[in-house]
Design a protein around this motif. Sequence first.
Motif, PDB file in Angstrom:
ATOM      1  N   LEU A  36     -48.304 -17.577   1.502  1.00 24.05           N
ATOM      2  CA  LEU A  36     -46.903 -17.442   1.061  1.00 24.05           C
ATOM      3  C   LEU A  36     -45.959 -17.906   2.179  1.00 24.05           C
ATOM      4  N   ARG A  37     -46.403 -18.811   2.974  1.00 26.32           N
ATOM      5  CA  ARG A  37     -45.655 -19.412   4.098  1.00 26.32           C
ATOM      6  C   ARG A  37     -45.106 -18.333   5.047  1.00 26.32           C
ATOM      7  N   ASN A  38     -45.853 -17.260   5.156  1.00 26.23           N
ATOM      8  CA  ASN A  38     -45.494 -16.127   6.020  1.00 26.23           C
ATOM      9  C   ASN A  38     -44.215 -15.426   5.585  1.00 26.23           C
ATOM     10  N   LYS A  39     -43.660 -15.833   4.442  1.00 25.52           N
ATOM     11  CA  LYS A  39     -42.440 -15.161   3.975  1.00 25.52           C
ATOM     12  C   LYS A  39     -42.849 -13.946   3.152  1.00 25.52           C
ATOM     13  N   TRP A  40     -43.474 -13.016   3.810  1.00 23.19           N
ATOM     14  CA  TRP A  40     -43.955 -11.796   3.165  1.00 23.19           C
ATOM     15  C   TRP A  40     -44.028 -10.703   4.209  1.00 23.19           C
ATOM     16  N   ARG A  41     -44.046  -9.433   3.769  1.00 15.31           N
ATOM     17  CA  ARG A  41     -44.017  -8.359   4.737  1.00 15.31           C
ATOM     18  C   ARG A  41     -45.282  -7.481   4.676  1.00 15.31           C
ATOM     19  N   ASN A  42     -45.590  -6.973   3.487  1.00 17.30           N
ATOM     20  CA  ASN A  42     -46.626  -5.939   3.409  1.00 17.30           C
ATOM     21  C   ASN A  42     -48.035  -6.506   3.304  1.00 17.30           C
ATOM     22  N   VAL A  43     -48.824  -6.173   4.328  1.00 19.63           N
ATOM     23  CA  VAL A  43     -50.237  -6.548   4.295  1.00 19.63           C
ATOM     24  C   VAL A  43     -51.051  -5.249   4.260  1.00 19.63           C
ATOM     25  N   GLY A  44     -52.378  -5.389   4.363  1.00 20.94           N
ATOM     26  CA  GLY A  44     -53.223  -4.200   4.297  1.00 20.94           C
ATOM     27  C   GLY A  44     -53.203  -3.414   5.608  1.00 20.94           C
ATOM     28  N   ASN A  45     -53.954  -2.326   5.605  1.00 20.32           N
ATOM     29  CA  ASN A  45     -54.051  -1.479   6.793  1.00 20.32           C
ATOM     30  C   ASN A  45     -54.849  -2.218   7.876  1.00 20.32           C
ATOM     31  N   CYS A  78     -55.052  -9.213   3.742  1.00 20.35           N
ATOM     32  CA  CYS A  78     -54.811  -8.787   2.362  1.00 20.35           C
ATOM     33  C   CYS A  78     -53.314  -8.568   2.152  1.00 20.35           C
ATOM     34  N   LEU A  79     -52.926  -8.537   0.915  1.00 20.57           N
ATOM     35  CA  LEU A  79     -51.494  -8.429   0.616  1.00 20.57           C
ATOM     36  C   LEU A  79     -51.229  -7.240  -0.299  1.00 20.57           C
ATOM     37  N   TYR A  80     -50.137  -6.564  -0.038  1.00 18.54           N
ATOM     38  CA  TYR A  80     -49.658  -5.511  -0.947  1.00 18.54           C
ATOM     39  C   TYR A  80     -48.247  -5.858  -1.421  1.00 18.54           C
ATOM     40  N   THR A  81     -47.943  -5.550  -2.675  1.00 16.29           N
ATOM     41  CA  THR A  81     -46.523  -5.351  -3.010  1.00 16.29           C
ATOM     42  C   THR A  81     -46.367  -3.838  -3.057  1.00 16.29           C
ATOM     43  N   ARG A  82     -45.364  -3.332  -2.360  1.00 19.90           N
ATOM     44  CA  ARG A  82     -45.153  -1.884  -2.312  1.00 19.90           C
ATOM     45  C   ARG A  82     -43.818  -1.563  -2.981  1.00 19.90           C
ATOM     46  N   PRO A  83     -43.853  -0.622  -3.972  1.00 16.31           N
ATOM     47  CA  PRO A  83     -42.635  -0.327  -4.720  1.00 16.31           C
ATOM     48  C   PRO A  83     -41.453   0.001  -3.813  1.00 16.31           C
ATOM     49  N   ASP A 135     -40.617  -1.186  -0.941  1.00 17.43           N
ATOM     50  CA  ASP A 135     -40.030  -2.310  -0.194  1.00 17.43           C
ATOM     51  C   ASP A 135     -39.809  -3.554  -1.031  1.00 17.43           C
ATOM     52  N   ASP A 136     -40.724  -3.826  -1.948  1.00 15.25           N
ATOM     53  CA  ASP A 136     -40.775  -5.160  -2.546  1.00 15.25           C
ATOM     54  C   ASP A 136     -40.107  -5.249  -3.917  1.00 15.25           C
ATOM     55  N   LEU A 137     -39.468  -4.160  -4.355  1.00 19.40           N
ATOM     56  CA  LEU A 137     -38.803  -4.131  -5.653  1.00 19.40           C
ATOM     57  C   LEU A 137     -39.770  -4.555  -6.759  1.00 19.40           C
ATOM     58  N   ALA A 138     -40.980  -4.054  -6.694  1.00 20.90           N
ATOM     59  CA  ALA A 138     -42.018  -4.436  -7.660  1.00 20.90           C
ATOM     60  C   ALA A 138     -43.054  -3.316  -7.721  1.00 20.90           C
ATOM     61  N   ASP A 139     -43.905  -3.379  -8.749  1.00 17.95           N
ATOM     62  CA  ASP A 139     -45.012  -2.428  -8.829  1.00 17.95           C
ATOM     63  C   ASP A 139     -45.946  -2.619  -7.635  1.00 17.95           C
ATOM     64  N   GLY A 140     -46.748  -1.600  -7.349  1.00 15.79           N
ATOM     65  CA  GLY A 140     -47.684  -1.679  -6.228  1.00 15.79           C
ATOM     66  C   GLY A 140     -48.945  -2.434  -6.632  1.00 15.79           C
ATOM     67  N   ILE A 141     -49.189  -3.537  -5.943  1.00 20.81           N
ATOM     68  CA  ILE A 141     -50.338  -4.388  -6.262  1.00 20.81           C
ATOM     69  C   ILE A 141     -51.046  -4.749  -4.962  1.00 20.81           C
ATOM     70  N   PHE A 142     -52.358  -4.865  -5.031  1.00 15.22           N
ATOM     71  CA  PHE A 142     -53.153  -5.297  -3.879  1.00 15.22           C
ATOM     72  C   PHE A 142     -53.847  -6.605  -4.252  1.00 15.22           C
ATOM     73  N   VAL A 143     -53.863  -7.573  -3.330  1.00 12.98           N
ATOM     74  CA  VAL A 143     -54.563  -8.835  -3.590  1.00 12.98           C
ATOM     75  C   VAL A 143     -55.351  -9.249  -2.338  1.00 12.98           C
ATOM     76  N   ALA A 144     -56.589  -9.652  -2.558  1.00  9.44           N
ATOM     77  CA  ALA A 144     -57.396 -10.245  -1.472  1.00  9.44           C
ATOM     78  C   ALA A 144     -57.963 -11.555  -2.002  1.00  9.44           C
TER      79      ALA A 144
END
Length: 435
Positions: free
Chosen positions: A391-400, A410-415, A417-426
């Motif tokens: 995502l061209r480093n334009k992202w904030r939440n990663v995994g632990n 890994c990537l998280y969307t966190r409700p 911070d990210d104005l979205a549902d919580g999702i995990f992607v690897a």
Amino acid sequence: MSGFNHSVKVPTQYKRVAAVLKTALERKKSLKTLIYEEKHARFRGMQAVLKQYVDNRGAIDEAIEKTQILQENPRLCPSLCKVLVTELILGRKQLNGESKPVQTVREYRDRLIEALGGDPNSLGQKKKDIKPRYVRINRNLLGINDALAMLADEQWRKKDHPPFENYDDFLKAIKELEEDEYMMDMHVDDLLIFHPKNKHYWASHQYTAEKRFMLQDKGTCLVAELLSPPAGSTVLDMCAAPGMKTIHVSNVMHNQGVIYSVEQNPERYNILCNMTKSAGCEIVQPIKADALTVTAEQCQGVEYILVDPSCSGSGMQNRMSLDPDEKNPDRLKKLAGLQIKMLSHAMTAFPDVKRIAYSTCSLYEEENEQVVQRCLEMNPSFKLLSAKKSLRNKWRNVGNQEYKKIGKNCLYTRPSDDLADGIFVAIFEKTTSEE
Ligand SMILES: C[S@@+](CC[C@H](N)C(=O)[O-])C[C@H]1O[C@@H](n2cnc3c(N)ncnc32)[C@H](O)[C@@H]1O
């Protein structure tokens, strides 16, 4: 004589909602599945009552218990009582018709309010919903320019902004959206973002009914983007129903190539078939099977795999779930066991695989980082790609990051911070022999 006219029927929509609630409470099916299956035209309007019941279940059940309405009226169906009480006290604040159950619940109105502490409005007040309405253009059926032309016709204003230098500026712009404005997402090309107040507008829009627009939250859109199968490739979606990600993947592939979409639940399989067909997917080959039994002979030449297994759903903001929110270690252990089996099958059974996306709508490490860690230990021919870099480093939440070499990739969307549902992607890639 009771004085009631027993021949007056309970309105159908109350009966249908009560039947759905009864089935869900008996744990026969999830509320979400039952709502998908429901055909009654008025049901949509009544979904709000179910949501209110789910959100305030403890208080409503307690009020019903305190007033003894069920004990004093043994013929009143408990699920119907819950629906009518919710509608009368928290919903529309009135009930239709003069059937006996409706009259009974009306008679208890004051006692119910008292049992709810005298101010039911404080209960019914929704948490302020700051999540925007995400609307994805289904490019199988609608070009981006045509979508923008329709929006201009409907007098929506496209928010003008310079290209975002960073993710924080983008989030700030979303928060500042006016009610009649929209903007384009910075990571997903065909994703439109509207003010939260437009949720219902888009839910009942003709373009949504026609599947030209998909109401798909931001996090789930990132999965197909990050898997990124090119046009003409062969994809396996191992847990496909209802089909949101299959449809998105077909968009990413410009509807060229093959997508094998597997679903084991017969009813959800039918939903998958109907959804993908009405969404104009020409390349989907649905398979009704347990994905763990699907072989490379059955699905030849699979290069890209999406593993989006059943999970706790702990990241979903508006989930219609009757399960209490607390973490349930036994359930998580079972889910993680299946998730590991599923991801490992993807890694071992398909010799031509190049890339795998693993996603959940859970915020629990047991279903996310720990599943990734275990599968990498068992399958050393795979490595993780950095989703943030993609995502061209334009992202904030990663995994632990305590999960060395895993968390940061890994990537998280966190409700929060990210104005979205919580999702995990690897995202995994098969390593070459030199690596
Ligand atoms: C999280 S949902 C998938 C959502 C879907 N990817 C989408 O975007 O619309 C998980 C799905 O996997 C299905 N499933 C669970 N275990 C399965 C298995 N062993 N084989 C095939 N499907 C399975 C469930 O029935 C459910 O429909």
